[in-house]
Design a protein around this motif. Structure first.
Motif, mmCIF file in Angstrom:
data_model
loop_
_atom_site.group_PDB
_atom_site.id
_atom_site.type_symbol
_atom_site.label_atom_id
_atom_site.label_comp_id
_atom_site.label_asym_id
_atom_site.label_seq_id
_atom_site.Cartn_x
_atom_site.Cartn_y
_atom_site.Cartn_z
ATOM 1 N N GLY A 45 48.503 59.376 33.312
ATOM 2 C CA GLY A 45 49.199 58.503 33.792
ATOM 3 C C GLY A 45 50.059 59.036 35.206
ATOM 4 N N ALA A 46 49.770 60.607 34.873
ATOM 5 C CA ALA A 46 50.933 61.341 36.131
ATOM 6 C C ALA A 46 49.747 61.343 37.466
ATOM 7 C CB ALA A 46 51.000 62.567 35.875
ATOM 8 N N VAL A 47 49.141 61.395 37.550
ATOM 9 C CA VAL A 47 48.037 60.912 38.549
ATOM 10 C C VAL A 47 48.037 59.419 38.880
ATOM 11 C CG1 VAL A 47 45.727 61.321 39.654
ATOM 12 C CG2 VAL A 47 46.648 62.911 37.699
ATOM 13 N N MET A 48 48.031 58.032 38.409
ATOM 14 C CA MET A 48 47.800 57.222 38.199
ATOM 15 C C MET A 48 49.947 56.725 38.719
ATOM 16 S SD MET A 48 45.191 55.552 37.954
ATOM 17 C CE MET A 48 45.937 54.428 37.938
ATOM 18 N N GLY A 49 50.699 57.482 38.692
ATOM 19 C CA GLY A 49 52.051 56.946 38.635
ATOM 20 C C GLY A 49 52.331 56.169 37.797
#
Ligand SMILES: Nc1ncnc2c1ncn2[C@@H]1O[C@H](COP(=O)(O)OP(=O)(O)O)[C@@H](O)[C@H]1O
Ligand SMILES: [Mg+2]
Length: 326
Positions: free
Chosen positions: A50-54
């Motif tokens: 989720g952190a990578v996908m925003g």
């Protein structure tokens, strides 16, 4: 291409407290490479994705860097991130039904994924969507284009989701338990498909799974996550042949295939610690078969064979990981 550098994520929970779902992760995914991210449930794998996908829960705090082809995604506005998603990075999650609109033809949904990011006409988008459906193994894609999702099996739906995710040749694909909901033979087909498509296009894949068999089948490298941190990473060959972290070893020992003869499946005793108050020192210490005095302090991260790394006091004689140039 994807470089995650010392990423921390805190998610707000009730009572003014925070869950430290990701506690300082450094990890990279190269072009055409498949990196398996494993660990028990609740270790922070999906939150890292989720952190990578925003796409973090609202109010979350993120620190560290997420670089995609050298560009820091953390500074992006919501609108910029929306453009990056589906174009430069894409997500395939566990439940294909949740990713598809039940009221629209599957082909139109793939075509829309293309048209959202490219200035091309309907007809061209349709042709490309049919091609993509063919590439992911949908039989007679021209005819199936107009079918709604409910006319497809779970495996076929996941193929459609993969077609939409890969529609714009993303640099990186985050696949979060993409085959967990599917039966075993379909799982293998989908994973090999994913591997063939991404290796051919050079898309890097972060494949999140709790299944080490999946990693052994399709991944180049593995990262083992425990209580919000990566405790060991390296090539699949090295880590499976000689796991250095006691948690990695315990995970490998608990896989069914390793013990099918005795019929006695070892489990890792105990539970992942409460991440609202992570333990000081090594987070695995309370469950570790090889715990000793020094484990009350945070373990050193050291370099292992083949460019791998492990965070454990048992290996502190190995060279410390060099500070990454960034
Ligand atoms: N939306 C949320 N609200 C509160 N806590 C969350 C939320 N999402 C995840 N967490 C917590 O963060 C930790 C990591 O969860 P997650 O990333 O889903 O792990 P995994 O994917 O490895 O199972 C867990 O303690 C989980 O309870
Ligand atoms: Mg998860």
């Amino acid at each position: 291409m994807l470089q995650i550098d010392d990423v921390r994520v805190r998610i707000p929970v009730t009572g003014g407290r925070w869950v430290e779902a990701v506690g300082g992760v450094t990890l990279s995914v190269g072009s055409g490479e498949i990196v398996g991210l494993v660990g028990e449930s609740g270790c922070g794998k999906s939150t890292l994705g989720g952190a990578v996908m925003g796409l973090l829960p609202s109010g979350s705090q993120l620190s560290g860097q997420v670089l995609l082809d050298g560009r820091d995604l953390r500074g992006l506005t919501a609108e910029e991130y929306r453009r990056v998603r589906g174009n430069d990075i894409a997500l395939v999650s566990q439940d294909p039904s949740a990713s598809l609109d039940p009221t629209f033809a599957v082909g139109a949904q793939v075509a829309e994924a293309i048209r959202n990011h490219r200035d091309i006409g309907r007809r061209e988008a349709r042709e490309r969507a049919v091609e993509l459906l063919r590439a992911v193994g949908i039989p007679d894609p021209g005819a199936r284009y107009s079918d709604p999702p409910h006319r497809f099996s779970g495996g076929m739906k996941q193929r459609v989701v993969i077609a939409a995710a890969l529609a714009n040749d993303p640099s990186v694909l985050i696949a979060d338990e993409p085959t967990t909901a599917l039966d075993v033979t379909i799982q293998a087909q989908i994973l090999h498909l994913l591997r063939d498509l991404t290796v051919r296009t050079g898309t890097g894949v972060l494949l999140i799974t709790h299944d080490l068999g999946v990693v052994a089948q399709v991944c180049d490298r593995i990262a083992v996550m425990y209580a919000g941190q990566v405790v060991e990473q390296g090539t699949v060959r090295d880590v499976f042949a000689d796991p250095l972290h006691p948690y990695t070893r315990a995970l490998l020992d608990s896989q069914p295939a390793a013990h099918h003869q005795s019929g006695d499946l070892p489990v890792i005793l105990g539970q992942v610690p409460d991440l609202t108050d992570p333990p000081a020192g090594c987070r695995f210490a309370a469950r570790c078969a090889r715990v000793h005095d020094r484990c009350t302090a945070a373990p050193p991260v050291v370099e292992t064979r083949g460019g791998g790394r492990v965070a454990c006091w048992l290996h502190d004689a190995l060279p410390p990981v060099a500070q990454e140039a960034s």
